[in-house]
Design a protein around this motif. Structure first.
Motif, short mmCIF file in Angstrom:
data_model
loop_
_atom_site.label_atom_id
_atom_site.label_comp_id
_atom_site.label_asym_id
_atom_site.label_seq_id
_atom_site.Cartn_x
_atom_site.Cartn_y
_atom_site.Cartn_z
N LEU A 1 6.19 -3.04 -6.47
CA LEU A 1 5.01 -3.61 -5.81
C LEU A 1 3.99 -2.51 -5.49
N THR A 2 4.49 -1.34 -5.13
CA THR A 2 3.60 -0.22 -4.85
C THR A 2 2.82 0.17 -6.09
N ILE A 3 3.50 0.25 -7.22
CA ILE A 3 2.83 0.59 -8.49
C ILE A 3 1.80 -0.48 -8.84
N ALA A 4 2.19 -1.76 -8.70
CA ALA A 4 1.27 -2.85 -9.01
C ALA A 4 0.05 -2.80 -8.10
N GLY A 5 0.27 -2.53 -6.81
CA GLY A 5 -0.84 -2.44 -5.87
C GLY A 5 -1.76 -1.28 -6.15
N CYS A 6 -1.17 -0.15 -6.51
CA CYS A 6 -1.99 1.04 -6.82
C CYS A 6 -2.90 0.79 -8.01
N MET A 7 -2.42 -0.01 -8.98
CA MET A 7 -3.23 -0.30 -10.16
C MET A 7 -4.40 -1.22 -9.81
N VAL B 1 1.66 2.62 1.22
CA VAL B 1 0.43 2.21 1.89
C VAL B 1 -0.68 1.94 0.87
N LEU B 2 -0.72 2.72 -0.22
CA LEU B 2 -1.72 2.47 -1.26
C LEU B 2 -1.42 1.16 -1.98
N GLY B 3 -0.14 0.88 -2.20
CA GLY B 3 0.24 -0.39 -2.83
C GLY B 3 -0.16 -1.58 -1.99
N VAL B 4 0.07 -1.49 -0.68
CA VAL B 4 -0.32 -2.58 0.22
C VAL B 4 -1.83 -2.77 0.21
N MET B 5 -2.57 -1.67 0.22
CA MET B 5 -4.04 -1.77 0.19
C MET B 5 -4.51 -2.45 -1.09
N GLY B 6 -3.90 -2.07 -2.23
CA GLY B 6 -4.30 -2.69 -3.49
C GLY B 6 -3.98 -4.17 -3.54
#
Length: 849
Positions: free
Chosen positions: A463-469, A718-723
């Motif tokens: 999920l973090t990777i998906a959010g970062c994208m 945190v970046l994943g959640v933001m994305g």
């Protein structure tokens, strides 16, 4: 070989310096803190536009040249929406009273309203007739019906001075120009640029230092005046709030309100966090003395840091405004670990002398805390690779603050513990009651459900990777404030009804004036342009002939192109006056002579409004300016600017060297676009710098690689959640990764340091995990609880970046704790970095490899 800074030699040095004379140590520490506290008077905040630009950005340099050439007065906008029709007598009389109340304020040079706007079609006439007979709404002979039609249709006023529905109007309150500060600012920029290019002479370096001091003093004075001006305008507006709907907007108000929000956040939340921590630490330790130690140390470290910043004239900005909260958090964390360790030693060995307990506390705790602080500094130091000035400053600021935190904690807490009378501690069960169950619950989860822990961690990573994208950098000043605040409502109203918010300029490059050539014969006496004396001597000012029909047609094309874009609000340029002039000329275009005559013969006030802000004849440049509607949900600033540059070439027909896009939006977009690269740089530097530190601390390549995994997940989540949540990256949220890296690594190092100590008792990985959760796990839980809930206090702010910073950091800290108490021990149990189980307790220590 003993590990760095933990050998007998350095321990003996510390004991001799600080523990043999604890009272003298505390006295000297108090003197040092008091000396720093003296310079609190010089501590200040800076929310100017200089703090929201890229370092060495060529667009910034060009923007400053544009301001110098075309001018940009300091003003605020007051919006006025009466309950009755805008042009009714009662409404106009109220508007007149409001204007007069604003006019008499100190440092207000002029106030422009619809009452003062020149009416060019009242009635419509020739240019010669208008020259000396321009009316306003207050003129006795003015025709109100014609005036209303002109305000509705005029390209000068519609969507600028009045709203499209004619229900609201803008009042421009112009402040007096501070020419001395402007000149000093220009000198400062010039000298700074020489220093950047390394062409500055030694004498100019001394001059720059003097200019910096003088500029700081004058800027402080100017900001104080402007704060008083904004407050005075708000008092006037409040007096009329019962009679009409009135908002206040403008850059000076935004800067003043941001500084006010920051000051409030620093004060209120600093005090609120202290009071909250008092209650929480008292609940944890159940002894006011032990609760006061970490708290007092954290407050004194903040005082010391603020004094140093004041002494160095190191201003805090929007980005670094939360350093007080951060320093409180980091110092509290060290204090909690020290006090918890001391109480543990005291409970296990109550018969030992207090001096020996304190010495063991220092010698056993310094290494993990030192490396934890060092890795935290590495996280913040990664910010210096960012291209944004305030983020770089924040990185250095926090690195210095952490050094102060570490030093002050070990200078204050051990000597105080040495002097403090020993008290009977509550039984371990009573102390553990507060945090025992959560820590042991996580231990049982790791022990009994390892597959579930791995699965949840893998899903979290995915999920973090998906959010970062999906992470974006789109943001606007309007989104920085809660919708319920006056500043947000005012900015949105101006954005939607009165022409947009963030300015963009198109600077068109034409030829510079050349020596005058013989002119054509004068027009006959009955010509439209007869009676004008401006061109009697054509050799005096060659610039008079710069205005040509061809130039105006080019400007008009650019003007009309920008006006046709959905994202743009009001567009203003020489094309505005050109359109009005053609309308007065029966819709017919003028020749070069008529064009030059028109733009050189306008009356003073009209020329100041319609001509001067949009042309620099000496530089051969014209300016087309518009304001972007920042409240558009689907606005993509970078794509819009690229589209404008492309269309000016392909649709308007300009060559790339014939124009340049400038303005605040360009600078702000450059900053936003740099955040992607800056975030990658900070993550990369953090990762690369942490590994050698892990290697130095653990002396094991496998273990150093192992601990990267939970720390990387915790810091990136945190970046994943933001994305995933659609929260854009901004100048404050970009710092969260560095903060979380530091705190997550702290947890890791404390846990593994204790794990190694406990493992050699029975060389049983699972039993060691349970013992670590029951001891150091409590301290980690307490520290994270105080940190995360402390950051949650920031959610009470009215400043959206502060709210996001607080809540996202708190969430990331909670994830970091979970990773340290679930995934980390599982990885240790699985990969067995300390060697095989079952060997005798006295076997070779560590099995590191």
């Amino acid at each position: 070989m003993p590990r760095l800074l933990t050998g007998a030699f350095w321990g003996g040095v510390y004991d001799a310096l600080f523990l043999t004379r604890p009272r003298l140590t505390l006295l000297l520490a108090a003197a040092l803190v008091a000396s720093c506290g003296y310079f609190l008077k010089d501590f200040r905040m800076d929310a100017s536009s200089d703090q929201l630009v890229l370092e060495h950005d060529e667009d910034v340099v060009y923007f400053r040249h544009v301001i110098e050439r075309f001018g940009s007065g300091d003003f605020v906008v007051v919006t006025y929406t009466p309950p009755e029709d805008l042009f009714e007598d009662a409404s106009l009389e109220r508007l007149k009273r409001l204007r007069e109340a604003l006019k008499v304020l100190p440092r207000v040079s002029s106030v422009v309203t619809i009452l003062d706007a020149p009416l060019l079609k009242n009635p419509a006439g020739t240019l010669k007739e208008l020259k000396d007979n321009i009316k306003t709404l207050e003129s006795p002979s003015a025709n109100k019906k014609l005036a209303i039609i002109e305000f509705r249709d005029s390209p000068i006023y519609q969507g600028n001075l009045v709203s499209a529905d004619l229900k609201s109007c803008a009042i421009q309150v112009n402040f007096q120009t501070d020419s001395a500060l402007d000149e000093l600012t220009t000198r400062r920029y010039a000298l700074r640029e020489k220093r950047r290019l390394k062409t500055i002479a030694p004498a100019e370096l001394e001059q720059l230092a003097s200019v910096e001091r003088e500029h700081r003093h004058m800027t402080d004075e100017h900001r104080s005046w402007r704060h008083e001006d904004i407050a005075a305008i708000r008092r006037v507006i409040t007096g009329f709030s019962g009679e009409a709907r009135i908002y206040l907007g403008g850059v000076p108000m935004i800067v003043d309100d941001i500084i006010s929000y920051i000051k409030k956040d620093v004060g209120v939340f600093g005090v609120g966090m202290v009071l909250y921590l008092v209650c929480l630490l008292a609940l944890i330790f159940k002894d006011a003395r032990y609760a006061a130690l970490p708290l007092a140390t954290s407050v004194l470290s903040v005082v010391m840091m603020m004094g140093i910043l004041g002494f160095w004239h190191w201003d805090i900005t929007i980005v670094s405004s939360n350093f007080i909260s951060l320093q409180l958090v980091f110092t509290i964390e060290i204090g909690v670990h020290l006090v918890m360790r001391y109480r543990e030693l005291l409970r296990d060995q109550p018969e030992r002398p207090n001096l020996e307990l304190v010495k063991e506390l220092v010698h056993s705790s310094f290494e993990p805390i030192f490396y934890a602080i060092l890795t935290t500094i590495a996280g913040f130091a990664s910010l210096v690779f960012c291209d944004v000035v305030p983020i770089v400053s924040f990185g250095w600021m926090m690195s210095l603050g952490l050094c102060i935190t570490l030093g002050l904690a070990y200078v204050l807490i051990p000597p105080i513990l040495l002097l403090m009378p020993r008290s009977k501690l509550p039984p371990v069960e009573a102390e553990n009651e507060f945090g025992h169950r959560p820590a042991m619950f996580l231990a049982r989860i790791s022990e009994r459900h390892p597959i579930a822990v791995y699965a949840v961690s893998a899903v979290l990573a995915a999920l973090t990777i998906a959010g970062c994208m999906r992470l974006e950098v789109e943001n606007s000043f309007i989104s920085y404030f809660k919708k319920s605040t006056d500043i947000s409502q005012g900015m949105r109203f101006i954005d939607l009804e009165l022409g947009g918010t963030t300015p963009v300029d198109i600077i068109l490059n034409f030829d510079k004036p050349e020596p005058a050539k013989p002119a054509a014969a004068r027009p006959p006496a009955d010509d439209e342009f007869s009676g004008f004396e401006e061109f009697d001597d054509r050799s005096q000012d060659p610039g008079k002939y710069w205005f040509t029909a061809k130039k105006l047609e080019t400007i008009e094309k650019v003007h009309d192109y920008l006006d046709g874009l959905e994202a743009t609000g009001k567009v203003m340029s020489l094309g505005t006056a050109w359109k009005v002039a053609k309308g007065l000329n029966g819709g017919k275009a003028m020749d070069d002579f008529g064009t030059a005559l028109l733009f050189n013969s306008m009356p003073g006030r009209t020329k100041e409004v319609l001509i001067d802000p949009y042309v620099s004849v000496a530089d051969g440049q014209a300016r087309v300016t518009t304001r972007i509607r920042d409240s558009m949900d689907h606005l993509r600033r970078d794509a819009l600017l690229k589209q404008i540059k492309k269309d000016l070439v392909e649709k308007v027909g300009l060559k790339p060297e014939e124009f340049r896009v400038s303005g605040l939006m360009v600078l702000y977009n450059n900053l936003l676009q740099s955040l992607y690269v800056s975030q990658i740089k900070t993550i990369g530097f953090s990762t690369l710098s942490l590994f050698p530190m892990f290697l130095l601390f653990f002396r094991s390549v496998p273990l150093s690689l192992l601990v990267i995994v939970p720390n990387f997940i915790a810091s990136m989540v945190v970046l994943g959640v933001m994305g995933l949540a659609g929260i854009p990256l901004d100048v404050m949220t970009i710092t969260i990764v560095a903060i979380v890296v530091g705190i997550a690594v702290d947890n890791t190092m404390h846990y593994l340091h204790r794990f190694e100590e406990e493992f050699h008792k029975d060389r049983d990985y699972r039993a060691t995990m349970l013992r670590c959760h029951g001891s150091i796990g409590h301290a980690m839980l307490y520290a994270t609880l105080t940190n995360a809930t402390g950051f949650c206090i920031l959610a009470l702010s009215n400043f959206i970046p502060t709210i996001l910073f607080g809540t996202l950091t708190a969430f990331a800290l909670a994830v970091a704790l979970l990773m340290s108490l679930t995934l980390l021990p599982l990885l240790v149990i699985h990969f067995k970095p300390y060697g095989p189980e079952g060997a005798a307790a006295g076997a070779r220590k560590g099995g590191h490899g």
